[in-house]
Each structure stands twice: as C-alpha cells, then as structure tokens.
Design a protein around this motif. Structure first.
Motif, short mmCIF file in Angstrom:
data_model
loop_
_atom_site.label_atom_id
_atom_site.label_comp_id
_atom_site.label_asym_id
_atom_site.label_seq_id
_atom_site.Cartn_x
_atom_site.Cartn_y
_atom_site.Cartn_z
N UNK A 286 0.84 -1.20 0.00
CA UNK A 286 0.00 0.00 0.00
C UNK A 286 0.87 1.25 0.00
N UNK A 287 1.95 1.22 0.76
CA UNK A 287 2.88 2.36 0.74
C UNK A 287 3.52 2.54 -0.63
N UNK A 288 3.82 1.41 -1.31
CA UNK A 288 4.51 1.49 -2.60
C UNK A 288 3.64 2.08 -3.71
N UNK A 378 -13.42 -26.78 17.97
CA UNK A 378 -12.28 -26.14 17.32
C UNK A 378 -12.16 -24.70 17.79
N UNK A 379 -10.94 -24.22 17.86
CA UNK A 379 -10.74 -22.81 18.15
C UNK A 379 -11.32 -21.98 17.01
N UNK A 380 -12.06 -20.96 17.36
CA UNK A 380 -12.74 -20.18 16.33
C UNK A 380 -11.76 -19.30 15.57
N UNK A 381 -12.09 -19.09 14.30
CA UNK A 381 -11.25 -18.24 13.46
C UNK A 381 -11.75 -16.81 13.58
N UNK A 382 -10.92 -15.91 14.04
CA UNK A 382 -11.31 -14.53 14.22
C UNK A 382 -10.30 -13.60 13.56
N UNK A 383 -10.80 -12.42 13.15
CA UNK A 383 -9.90 -11.41 12.62
C UNK A 383 -9.09 -10.83 13.76
N UNK A 384 -7.81 -10.66 13.56
CA UNK A 384 -6.95 -10.24 14.66
C UNK A 384 -6.24 -8.92 14.40
N UNK A 385 -6.18 -8.46 13.16
CA UNK A 385 -5.52 -7.19 12.85
C UNK A 385 -6.52 -6.31 12.09
N UNK A 386 -6.68 -5.10 12.58
CA UNK A 386 -7.57 -4.13 11.96
C UNK A 386 -6.70 -3.14 11.17
N UNK A 387 -7.07 -2.85 9.93
CA UNK A 387 -6.31 -1.92 9.10
C UNK A 387 -7.26 -0.88 8.52
N UNK A 388 -6.91 0.40 8.69
CA UNK A 388 -7.69 1.51 8.15
C UNK A 388 -6.79 2.32 7.22
N UNK A 389 -7.23 2.49 5.99
CA UNK A 389 -6.43 3.18 4.98
C UNK A 389 -7.20 4.41 4.50
N UNK A 390 -6.55 5.56 4.55
CA UNK A 390 -7.13 6.81 4.04
C UNK A 390 -6.32 7.23 2.82
N UNK A 391 -7.01 7.44 1.69
CA UNK A 391 -6.28 7.71 0.45
C UNK A 391 -7.18 8.45 -0.54
N UNK A 392 -6.59 8.82 -1.64
CA UNK A 392 -7.34 9.44 -2.72
C UNK A 392 -8.26 8.43 -3.37
N UNK A 394 -8.94 7.82 -6.32
CA UNK A 394 -8.41 7.18 -7.53
C UNK A 394 -7.64 5.90 -7.24
N UNK A 395 -7.25 5.70 -5.98
CA UNK A 395 -6.47 4.51 -5.61
C UNK A 395 -7.35 3.34 -5.18
N UNK A 396 -8.63 3.51 -5.18
CA UNK A 396 -9.54 2.51 -4.65
C UNK A 396 -9.32 1.13 -5.24
N UNK A 397 -9.32 1.01 -6.55
CA UNK A 397 -9.20 -0.30 -7.19
C UNK A 397 -7.86 -0.94 -6.91
N UNK A 398 -6.78 -0.14 -6.89
CA UNK A 398 -5.45 -0.67 -6.59
C UNK A 398 -5.41 -1.24 -5.17
N UNK A 399 -6.03 -0.51 -4.23
CA UNK A 399 -6.02 -0.95 -2.84
C UNK A 399 -6.80 -2.25 -2.66
N UNK A 400 -7.95 -2.32 -3.29
CA UNK A 400 -8.75 -3.54 -3.19
C UNK A 400 -7.99 -4.73 -3.77
N UNK A 411 -13.05 -6.52 3.53
CA UNK A 411 -12.78 -5.08 3.53
C UNK A 411 -14.09 -4.33 3.39
N UNK A 412 -14.05 -3.05 3.76
CA UNK A 412 -15.22 -2.18 3.67
C UNK A 412 -14.77 -0.81 3.22
N UNK A 413 -15.38 -0.30 2.16
CA UNK A 413 -15.16 1.06 1.72
C UNK A 413 -16.17 1.95 2.44
#
Length: 422
Positions: A286-288, A378-392, A394-400, A411-413
C-alpha cells in the motif's frame, strides 16, 4: 497473548518472551505446573523439555536411560503389575534403585517449580512488552518464527518421534528425540516385533522383544506427539506476540509525525487480517502505490475472552486446549496395554497402540464432561488485525487488489455521507 499495550519504543526489557538461534526457537510461555510434573513422572526430563529447558531435560533423559536400565526397573515394574512379585524382586538391582530415587523425585519437583517461575517471568515480560526477533540466518540454518499447523506436527511425530519437532523449528530437540527413538527401538527389537505383529505371528513378536527397553517406548512416543503439537502452538503465539509489538511500535512512531492534510476527494477503506506475514506485506504494498505511511493504521484487536478448545488451530492459538488430559490418559493406557500385551494374545505392540488411542479418547471424554459448558470443538477463526487506509479515491481499485492478494479476510469502503462545503 499480551495484555499490556506497548509503552515506549526505547524500552529495554529485563525479561525475555522468546529467542531464536541456529538451534531453533524457544519461548517463555506459561505452562500448567501439574502437566510438567506429570511428564517428569512418566519419564524424568520430559517435564523440562516440555517447559523449554532442554539442557537439563536432555541430561535427565540420558540419566533415566542409564540408571533405569542398570536397575532393571522397567522389568521389575512390568513383573509386579503382572502379579509376579518374587520375579520382580529377583531382577531388581537394589543399589541402582537407591541411586535412582533422588534424581527421580528432583525431576518431578523441579519441573513443577520451573513451570511456576516461568509463568511469573512471562507476566513480567508482557508488562515490559519485550521484543522478539522474527528470524535469524546463519551458515547452518534459517530460523523463522512463522505460522504452522499443530495437527501436522502431531502427525509427523506419530510417524516417527522427532519429525514433528523438526517441523516446529526445534532442531536440537528433534535431532535428540529422533536419535534417541532409533536407539531405544533398536535395543528393544521393536522393528522385528512390529513386523511379526503386522503379519499376525504374535508369539514370535512377544518373545523377541526386550522388556526392559521396550517399556521406555510408550512414554517416549506419547510425549513426542504431544510436545510437537504444543511446540507449534507456542511458536504460533510467539509470532502473534512479535507482530503485535511491531504494529504498536509502528503506530507510536507514526503518531509522532505531523498529520497529513486530507484532500476533499478522499476515501477510507477498512480491512481485517489474521496475524501472518501478509499483514506487513500488505502495508508495504500500500505504501509502494503512493499511500503515506501515516494514512495506514494497522493495529491488533484485543481478545475479550479466552476460550477452552479441544483442538487449537493455525488461526487461533490463544485459547486453552483440553488435550493435556487426553494425552495423560493416552500415556497411561498405552503403558498398561504394553505391559499386559506381553501376556495377551495380540502382543505388546498392538495393545500398546490400542491403549494409546483408547486412553486418549477416554481422557478427552472426561475433559469434555468437566468443561462441557465452556468448551468448543475447534478454536474459532477470528480477525486479529484491523487496518484503516485513508487515500485518494483514484487509488480505490489498486487498494482492493492489494487486499485480495494479501489474503485480507474482508474489507469495507466507508461511504462518504458528508459532502464538503463549496
């Protein structure tokens, strides 16, 4: 999992959480004291290996092989359980028995004590949020703390004790267990006995086995399976702890920078990940493509409550498994099956394996009965890392595209509900 948030990027902790070297990975992970004492009871040194104290564990294992053999202790135990008490007295060497008792009791006591002290050290290392190096490269090996499958380690050790430890990254432990397993099976004539048992010639299979050496095998076999499973779980947790700290340090560093002035044509995307290398690879990608690091917030979600699980998985290893009791029961019944297999028709090999399987499921049923209100299969599968990206925008499709390639769970826009003033 750590409960304290990272306080300072310059902290120099006094208590380590784990370490990597050419010889493998190790961690200060809290273990249950009675489980450590139990493994030392079955075989001196096992409790120390279970705790990660490999050097004293190996010393006590070698001591057990030497002194027990000189005392003919295994033979005496087997004959006593078969009711042949006079024969048992005749085969025992009393001088070696007296030498045996002190170190045997010490092994049980010291493994229990060490488990308690390691638990204290673990708490203090969490308070300090001690760092752990994620990898090490040497001329002999490449050691990486990565995510592995605990059940796969157990399967490899089922095929041959030591292979599961090599898979988990515990090189020295795996080498020692593998060599020691080969040596004991050779001395006990196990391979020949297994061959004759498999073709149904049980009298020859029973007659050719050396009782004294063969009775080392049940404890060794069950422990190798259990320890490989537990070692992978602990390494997976060590990976999560290391990544948790990295994400918190990264966020603290970025928080000290001046915030970006956002343009009107911006959007926010929220994604969730499992703890894995894909998290850091996604940040880099994402940085690149031009998103400033300050606009990428990546932080771990806090666990609300640990769960009791029958089977821990690659995706969730911070709950408590009930396999401890199952493996304890499996070891007991494997030993009993081996001993009485010397007088029963199918022989010690078949009855030993049946005892392991039957005892495992019996112990599992007992554990489930005691924890039925709080247990999950079974141990449940859970999301463990939350990521929030703020950008222009025009970058939407690249990020997805990046999020999909780096295995985001979803993900959620964020909808733009407020239009800027004109």
């Amino acid at each position: 999992m750590p409960h304290q948030k990272f306080q300072s990027t310059t902290i120099k902790p006094r208590y380590a959480k784990g370490a990597l070297s050419t010889f493998g990975a190790n961690s200060v992970y809290p273990r249950i004291p009675w489980v450590a004492a139990w493994w030392s009871l079955t075989f001196p040194g096992f409790g120390h290996v279970y705790l990660g104290r490999y050097l004293p564990g190996f010393i006590l294992i070698i001591w057990e092989l030497v002194v027990n053999t000189q005392a003919n202790l295994n033979m005496g135990i087997a004959l006593s359980m078969l009711g042949k008490f006079e024969e048992a007295k005749a085969v025992l060497n009393e001088e070696w028995i007296l030498l045996y008792m002190g170190a045997y009791i010490f092994s049980i006591w010291d493994s229990y004590r060490s488990s308690v002290e390691i638990g204290k050290s673990h708490i203090l290392s969490e308070v300090e949020d001690a760092p752990v190096g994620p990898s090490i490269v040497s001329a002999f090996d490449i050691i990486i703390v990565d995510k592995k499958k605990p059940w796969l380690a157990a399967i490899w050790s089922t095929l041959s004790p030591g292979l599961g430890q090599l898979y988990s990254g515990h090189t020295i432990t795996g080498t020692f267990i593998l060599a020691w397993w080969i040596f004991v099976t050779y001395k006990a004539n196990t391979i020949g006995s297994w061959f004759y048992s498999s073709i149904g010639n049980f009298p020859i299979a029973t007659a050719m086995v050396d009782w004294q050496w063969f009775l080392f095998l049940p404890s060794m076999y069950a422990f190798a399976i259990y320890q490989a499973y537990a070692a992978v779980n602990e390494n997976n947790i060590l990976y999560d702890i290391e990544q948790l700290r990295y994400l918190r340090v990264r966020d603290e560093n970025l928080a000290q920078q001046e915030p970006n002035t956002l343009e009107n044509d911006t959007l926010q995307i929220i994604a969730t990940f499992e703890h894995s290398p894909f998290v850091e690879m996604a940040i880099h990608d994402i940085e690149s493509i031009g998103v400033p690091p300050k606009n990428i917030v990546a932080l771990p979600l806090e666990n609300l409550e640990a769960e009791t699980n029958i089977i821990d998985s690659l995706h969730r290893v911070d709950g408590r498994s009930v396999l401890d009791g199952a493996m304890v029961s499996g070891t007991i019944f494997m030993l009993l099956g081996t001993i009485y297999g010397f007088v029963w028709y199918w022989g010690p090999v078949i009855w030993g394996l049946l005892g392991l399987v039957g005892g495992f499921f019996l112990g599992l049923i007992i554990e489930i009965a005691f924890h039925k209100k709080r247990i999950k299969l079974f141990a449940s599968r859970k999301s463990e890392v939350f990521m929030q990206i703020t950008c222009n925008s025009s970058m939407k499709e690249h990020l997805i595209k990046v999020l999909k390639e780096r295995k985001a769970n979803g993900y959620l826009v964020i909808p733009q509900r407020i239009t800027p003033d004109t």
